[in-house]
Scaffold this motif. Structure first.
Motif, PDB file in Angstrom:
ATOM      1  N   LEU A 210      53.053  57.550 -18.295  1.00 48.15           N
ATOM      2  CA  LEU A 210      53.325  57.264 -16.842  1.00 48.15           C
ATOM      3  C   LEU A 210      52.292  56.137 -16.787  1.00 48.15           C
ATOM      4  O   LEU A 210      51.094  55.905 -17.425  1.00 48.15           O
ATOM      5  N   HIS A 211      52.445  55.138 -15.658  1.00 49.71           N
ATOM      6  CA  HIS A 211      51.777  54.091 -15.617  1.00 49.71           C
ATOM      7  C   HIS A 211      50.550  54.227 -14.859  1.00 49.71           C
ATOM      8  O   HIS A 211      49.623  53.397 -14.897  1.00 49.71           O
ATOM      9  N   VAL A 212      50.326  55.496 -14.284  1.00 46.57           N
ATOM     10  CA  VAL A 212      48.899  55.887 -13.893  1.00 46.57           C
ATOM     11  C   VAL A 212      48.243  56.739 -14.754  1.00 46.57           C
ATOM     12  O   VAL A 212      47.049  57.118 -14.431  1.00 46.57           O
ATOM     13  N   GLN A 242      62.419  53.791  -5.807  1.00 49.45           N
ATOM     14  CA  GLN A 242      61.520  52.654  -5.349  1.00 49.45           C
ATOM     15  C   GLN A 242      60.295  52.637  -6.097  1.00 49.45           C
ATOM     16  O   GLN A 242      59.667  51.517  -6.045  1.00 49.45           O
ATOM     17  N   ASP A 243      59.991  53.569  -6.730  1.00 50.31           N
ATOM     18  CA  ASP A 243      58.843  53.512  -7.832  1.00 50.31           C
ATOM     19  C   ASP A 243      59.016  52.567  -8.798  1.00 50.31           C
ATOM     20  O   ASP A 243      57.777  51.978  -9.489  1.00 50.31           O
TER      21      ASP A 243
ATOM     22  N   ASP B  49      61.180  57.272  -1.431  1.00 51.28           N
ATOM     23  CA  ASP B  49      62.423  57.611  -2.121  1.00 51.28           C
ATOM     24  C   ASP B  49      63.119  58.775  -1.273  1.00 51.28           C
ATOM     25  O   ASP B  49      64.100  59.436  -1.775  1.00 51.28           O
ATOM     26  N   THR B 232      61.236  60.260 -11.079  1.00 53.99           N
ATOM     27  CA  THR B 232      61.356  58.827 -10.474  1.00 53.99           C
ATOM     28  C   THR B 232      62.884  58.130  -9.953  1.00 53.99           C
ATOM     29  O   THR B 232      63.044  57.311  -9.802  1.00 53.99           O
ATOM     30  N   ASP B 259      54.140  63.820 -12.038  1.00 54.46           N
ATOM     31  CA  ASP B 259      52.840  63.507 -12.014  1.00 54.46           C
ATOM     32  C   ASP B 259      52.673  62.015 -11.944  1.00 54.46           C
ATOM     33  O   ASP B 259      51.748  61.605 -12.264  1.00 54.46           O
ATOM     34  N   GLY B 260      53.827  61.349 -11.666  1.00 61.49           N
ATOM     35  CA  GLY B 260      53.880  59.885 -11.764  1.00 61.49           C
ATOM     36  C   GLY B 260      53.277  59.483 -10.208  1.00 61.49           C
ATOM     37  O   GLY B 260      52.476  60.195  -9.608  1.00 61.49           O
ATOM     38  N   THR B 261      54.010  58.527  -9.856  1.00 65.55           N
ATOM     39  CA  THR B 261      53.721  58.103  -8.284  1.00 65.55           C
ATOM     40  C   THR B 261      54.544  58.346  -7.402  1.00 65.55           C
ATOM     41  O   THR B 261      54.450  58.819  -6.221  1.00 65.55           O
ATOM     42  N   ALA B 262      55.860  57.849  -7.600  1.00 68.52           N
ATOM     43  CA  ALA B 262      56.808  58.227  -6.369  1.00 68.52           C
ATOM     44  C   ALA B 262      57.610  59.346  -6.739  1.00 68.52           C
ATOM     45  O   ALA B 262      58.560  59.487  -7.583  1.00 68.52           O
ATOM     46  N   LYS B 263      57.204  60.415  -5.801  1.00 66.33           N
ATOM     47  CA  LYS B 263      58.146  61.498  -6.079  1.00 66.33           C
ATOM     48  C   LYS B 263      58.203  62.307  -4.752  1.00 66.33           C
ATOM     49  O   LYS B 263      57.544  62.056  -3.696  1.00 66.33           O
TER      50      LYS B 263
END
Lengths: 478, 306
Positions: A210-212, A242-243, B49, B232, B259-263
């Motif tokens: 994950l990029h984070v 969108q991510d 999203d 994602t 656990d990433g960002t866009a969810k």
């Protein structure tokens, strides 16, 4: 994948095409639809906004008013905008007749002292390992490079084993696995093995991250620092939402991307991620993964993809793929035969075989212009690889004489053929009928150079005629 | 629902929610809820999203009662979280894997790379912790090393793995696995399948065959068909649920990589359109990183509320 978007824009712009004069309100309406289509296609919102603003400014201007067909002009502006956004060069200003120029696919950079290093990075499950195998296979087979692959994925169970098996399948050597070794050390060992083994290219397949994930991002940055790759390829799923912007941006900031490989382009995602990632990183999209098999890898062409988005089809790709698949000699022979109006069952059999090689009917249709609706029909008609194989079997059960002179096939011969192929008489009849339609069409193609091909094709499908005829008579399309 | 899982989810969601929440803060601090503000709100939801349609619907719901009134940030956030909770609550149903059937058969499907094998590993771990006996079937006979991957997970969870060689027929493997699970008296059988894109007719047919063959042994099986979705994924998730749903009777969803960002966003759209249960969410790569889906926590986490 871009089909749905092209359908959508197609309907929007068909509306525009029908109007004689273009008003600002028309453009506004069209742009609202374009915006919605792009968002539904998962193009990132900021990118959509920039794009719409640019296109609108272009469309509601003198250029359009001067144009004879304003709708066409908007199509062109949207198309050029997409090409530009995807990384191609737009047509020169004021040159209204010119198509947007395609800069062509950007190759993989293998500069520097050998072995050149290609570092593959991306999220979990984006398709890094399969893509590594595909690129290695292409470099080895097409470009005659000596390639070594190494998996730095020490986290996912059996990841290193997966690359080893892929290597075996593709005939590409992989770095022997040393249990417990950490990614940076594996990379060092791979480079050494590459140097001493006289390899041209070393491909480093990293673990999905994950990029984070700060720790893992540091790790991949460290690998990069040690390996000094000439190419850092972000592998990204065409279905990404969108991510995509955040992912591409983070990877770019942390490891400095040089290219993007988009995977699962053979799915039905609208592929907005391609536009987003290109826009945010300014990195070229270099390659497309279009299937599960190791040779299902394509170059990226901004112009063609933009054309596909707009419903102009991807005829260039189609022809190119046909050229790769069809033996040149066969193609010439067939072209001559078609021109003379001679097309027999042997030709049909080879067409069926080629069609299967080219990814079946659906794969082909994806690249043809204006076939959104036809695709549904094809699905309804249940034309699949199995059917193609069956039809090949029926033709194989004929004697050479019968294949060259289908007219001689009457009742008792049909019975024998059906038995030989394990098919029913009806199936044999259906095939023969199809052959006749196909032969007729080939004649037309021979005369008109392909103009009527699509029309004929649509008609056949509408008539429920089972398999559409050989759609890539190489003499015809060219 | 332990506090720790919510904490982890919140940590995972922090980036999205902070972006979303900051955005909302920008729009609403001492401001009238006018058309422009609503459009900006819609945009923010799109960026998470939720998809243009769901975003429009949610912002319309917010606007309905508050249009042209002075609103503050916390109020809008809470209202949005409530709206999302209302949408998600009916679909938050943990996987019980309990039926009269022996074994209770769970078929796991999804597109390539969505996280099926990992999810099975985590499910096996969770079911074992509940005191159930679990068997795994390595039905992904296509992808290189998928069988080995599942065997590692089986070893970790202490669950036997039924496997054949790579390239074997996955339907016949499923058949054998049910027989073996019966013979050993396993409570639950988790069947892995190869990843496949939902628009590939031949691969979907292959999956239907697995279903048919399973039903030869037990007409009521599979008792759960889990579609594993990558968080994602954008709007294509709607296509995936639709096609897998109609082809193989999906009964519930597991959403991975939360656990990433866009969810979250796409989950809201999915709940609205299909109403399929969301059984669990994946929030990491460890065996215990699979959690039941909790609507309110999720919605509040998404909106940056505690």
């Amino acid at each position: 994948m871009f089909d749905s978007l092209s359908d959508r824009l197609g309907s929007v712009l068909t509306g525009l095409k029908r109007r004689g004069a273009l008003k600002e309100s028309d453009v506004d309406q069209a742009m609202r639809d374009v915006r919605l289509a792009l968002l539904e296609a998962d193009v990132a919102l900021p990118v959509v906004k920039d794009f719409i603003a640019g296109v609108k400014a272009e469309a509601v201007g003198q250029k359009v008013l001067k144009s004879v067909t304003p709708g066409q002009m908007v199509v062109k502006i949207v198309h050029d905008g997409l090409v530009e956004m995807l990384g191609g060069k737009p047509a020169a200003e004021g040159d209204e007749g010119a198509e947007a120029a395609d800069t062509g696919p950007e190759g993989i950079n293998l500069s520097g002292e050998p072995p050149s290093v290609i570092l593959m990075v991306g999220l979990q499950g984006s398709g890094k390992t399969t893509s590594t195998g595909k690129i290695a296979k292409r470099l080895a087979e097409r470009d005659r490079k000596k390639v070594l692959m190494a998996s730095l994925d020490v986290y996912r169970p059996a990841a290193q084993e997966q690359l080893r098996v892929l290597g075996e399948q593709a005939g590409i050597p992989t770095l022997p696995v040393v249990e417990g070794q950490q990614p940076v050390d594996i990379a060092k060992r791979a480079l050494q093995a590459g140097k001493f083994g006289g390899y041209d290219v070393v491909m480093l397949d990293t673990a999905g991250r994950l990029h984070v994930d700060e720790g893992l991002m540091q790790e991949v940055a460290a690998v990069k620092a040690h390996a000094n790759p000439s190419e850092v390829m972000l592998v990204a799923d065409a279905m990404t939402g969108q991510d995509a912007v955040a992912v591409a941006d983070s990877f770019n900031q942390r490891v400095g991307l040089t290219g993007i490989m988009l995977t699962r382009v053979d799915g039905d995602a609208r592929g907005g991620a391609a536009l987003s990632m290109r826009a945010v990183t300014q990195c070229p999209i270099k390659l497309l993964g279009v299937g599960e098999k190791l040779d299902e890898l394509e170059d990226f062409h901004a112009d063609r993809i933009a054309g596909r988005i707009l419903g102009m089809g991807d005829v260039v790709s189609l022809v190119e793929r046909a050229r790769d698949t069809i033996e040149a000699e066969d193609a010439e022979k067939l072209a001559k035969k078609i021109q003379k109006g001679q097309f027999d069952l042997e030709d049909m059999a080879s067409q069926l075989a080629q069609m299967r090689k080219m990814g079946g009917l659906e794969g082909l249709l994806g690249m043809m212009p204006g076939v959104g609706k036809m695709k549904e029909q094809v699905k309804a008609a249940n034309v699949n690889e199995g059917l193609l194989k069956r039809q090949e079997a029926i033709i194989s059960s004929m004697t050479p004489h019968e294949r060259r002179n289908p007219k001689v096939i009457h009742a008792s011969r049909k019975q024998r053929i059906a038995k030989g192929a394990g098919a029913s008489i009806q199936e044999v009849n259906k095939l023969l009928k199809q052959y006749q339609t196909m032969a007729k069409m080939m004649k037309k193609v021979g005369k008109s150079g392909g103009k009527n091909l699509m029309r004929g094709l649509g008609g056949m499908l509408g008539g429920g005629g089972g398999l559409p005829p050989g759609m890539m008579p190489p003499g015809g399309v060219r | 629902m332990g506090g720790s899982w919510f904490q982890r989810l919140k940590d995972g969601l922090r980036k999205t929610s902070s972006r979303l929440a900051t955005g909302i803060g920008d729009i609403f601090t001492k401001r009238k809820l006018d058309a422009e503000a609503i459009e900006e709100l819609e945009d923010l939801l799109v960026m998470a999203d939720l998809g243009p349609a769901t975003a429009a619907k949610l912002s319309a719901a917010i606007a309905e009662e508050r249009f042209d009134k002075e609103v503050d940030e916390a109020e809008v956030r809470t209202a949005l979280a409530d709206e999302i909770t209302t949408l998600l609550e009916p679909v938050a149903k943990p996987l019980t894997a309990e039926s009269d059937a022996n074994p209770h058969v769970v078929l796991v499907v999804g597109v390539n790379g969505s996280g099926k094998t990992t999810t099975i590993g985590k499910l096996a771990h969770a079911l074992k912790s509940d005191g159930k006996s679990v068997m795994l079937a390595a039905g992904d006979t296509f992808r290189a090393a998928a069988i080995e991957q599942l065997k590692v997970w089986g070893g970790r969870a202490g669950a036997p793995v039924v496997a054949k060689e790579q390239g074997a027929d996955s339907a016949s493997l499923a058949y054998d696995a049910i027989e073996q699970a019966r013979a050993q008296g396993s409570d639950v059988l988790l069947i892995d399948t190869a990843g496949r894109l939902h628009n590939k007719a031949d691969l979907m047919d292959e999956l239907r065959k697995v279903l048919r063959v399973i039903r030869k042994l037990d007409e009521t099986a599979p008792h759960d068909v889990l579609l594993v979705l990558d968080a994602t994924t954008g709007q294509n998730a709607l296509n995936q649920v639709e096609v897998f749903g109609s082809m193989v009777d999906v009964t519930g969803l597991v959403v991975t990589k939360l656990d990433g960002t866009a969810k979250g966003g796409v989950l809201v759209a999915l709940a609205e359109r299909f109403g399929l249960p969301v059984h669990a969410v994946g929030v990491g790569e460890q065996a215990d990183d699979l959690r039941p889906f909790a609507a309110r926590d999720f919605a509040r986490g998404l909106m940056g509320l505690d």
